[in-house]
Design an enzyme around this catalytic site. Sequence first.
Site, mmCIF file in Angstrom:
data_model
loop_
_atom_site.group_PDB
_atom_site.id
_atom_site.type_symbol
_atom_site.label_atom_id
_atom_site.label_comp_id
_atom_site.label_asym_id
_atom_site.label_seq_id
_atom_site.Cartn_x
_atom_site.Cartn_y
_atom_site.Cartn_z
ATOM 1 N N ARG A 103 5.066 37.219 13.247
ATOM 2 C CA ARG A 103 4.135 38.293 13.652
ATOM 3 C C ARG A 103 3.353 38.678 12.421
ATOM 4 N NH1 ARG A 103 5.101 43.845 16.990
ATOM 5 N NH2 ARG A 103 4.776 42.310 18.624
ATOM 6 N N HIS A 130 -1.636 37.658 21.620
ATOM 7 C CA HIS A 130 -0.222 38.016 21.822
ATOM 8 C C HIS A 130 0.298 37.167 23.000
ATOM 9 C CE1 HIS A 130 3.413 40.105 21.438
ATOM 10 N NE2 HIS A 130 3.079 41.322 21.779
ATOM 11 N N GLN A 133 3.620 37.894 24.992
ATOM 12 C CA GLN A 133 3.526 39.077 25.848
ATOM 13 C C GLN A 133 2.824 38.763 27.168
ATOM 14 O OE1 GLN A 133 4.621 42.502 25.110
ATOM 15 N NE2 GLN A 133 4.387 42.418 27.325
ATOM 16 N N ASP A 222 -3.570 49.074 27.040
ATOM 17 C CA ASP A 222 -2.851 49.006 25.755
ATOM 18 C C ASP A 222 -3.421 50.090 24.847
ATOM 19 O OD1 ASP A 222 -1.273 48.100 23.633
ATOM 20 O OD2 ASP A 222 -2.568 46.396 23.144
ATOM 21 N N CYS A 262 2.043 46.630 27.551
ATOM 22 C CA CYS A 262 2.963 45.855 26.698
ATOM 23 C C CYS A 262 3.914 46.747 25.917
ATOM 24 C CB CYS A 262 2.179 44.941 25.770
ATOM 25 S SG CYS A 262 1.161 45.811 24.563
ATOM 26 N N ARG A 290 10.107 39.733 28.240
ATOM 27 C CA ARG A 290 9.893 39.142 26.915
ATOM 28 C C ARG A 290 11.090 38.260 26.544
ATOM 29 N NH1 ARG A 290 6.523 41.553 23.236
ATOM 30 N NH2 ARG A 290 6.985 39.690 22.012
#
Length: 303
Positions: A103, A130, A133, A222, A262, A290
């Site tokens: 990440r 991402h 996700q 988000d 998310c 996830r």
Amino acid sequence: MTRHFLALHDYTKSELDALLALAADLKDKLKRGIQHRHLGGKTVALIFEKASTRTRVSFEVGVFQLGGHGLFISSANSQMGRGEPIKDSARVMSRYCDGIMIRTFGQEIVDEFAKYSDVPVINGLTDLFHPCQIMADLQTVIEHKKGYEGLKFAWVGDGNNMANTWIEAAAIFGFELRLACPVGYEPDLRIMAWAKAKAPGLISLTNDPRVAVAGADVINTDVWASMGQEAEQKEREKVFVGYCLNDTLLAYAKPDAIVLHCLPAHRGEEISDSVIEGKNSVVWDEAENRLHIQKAIMVTLIK
Ligand code: CP
Ligand code: NVA
């Protein structure tokens, strides 16, 4: 050739469908207490240059459930944080480990890491994408809607890493996606152009959240300021007024629409407490998935 998981555009629809099917199977097996020890004796490095709750915990738990060892590495406490070149870190770590999740900030960092790594590299979030996700999100959609075909997806908010990845997903899987973003906060233009060329007529952009949400089956939002944009928080709070997914906005969607986020969420900013806690919200299933989709990705990539 070593296969990585850096961006959805590196995969075909049938490959991604296979990952989703495997994730569902692994989830079912886990619930029935059937072990799947694919990573027995293997180590997966989990490198974080940004904060995380879900990504760290779901990868660590997922590797453990598969019989392997998840090795948490904070870049701040490693030589990466002191400027050791990415290509050197990648070559060294891939001599020790069987897979690497990273990440970080720029997508070019994961690309460089993968270029020099002898083992699969998985993108655990960059400023651009991402992908783990969005795959978990699609698994959640399939569970609640019996599939994704023919559904109308909406994005409300910043044209960020999540929005960019949804755009790629819409083009690859072939579903309609309407995004509502403020002027100046649109998704990546190159990704938009690529997706529109790949899937003409499926992806549209507006500045009116009501237009995006009207008749939608799946609504996704988000945070307004992503990791690395904290200094812009106050400015963004002004720009994004009207982009809160609250009951008034949700009323434009189909009554049985599902709401995705998310997480982490900022209640009262991009989503109201009533919506995230309400009957349309599936965010806890989404967070759980996830674990399952990442196990599927690791089982598929790490030999
Ligand atoms: N959704 C997500 O990636 O959460 P974390 O930042 O907690 O990992
Ligand atoms: N867009 C957010 C997602 C966090 C999981 C960020 O990049 O901070």
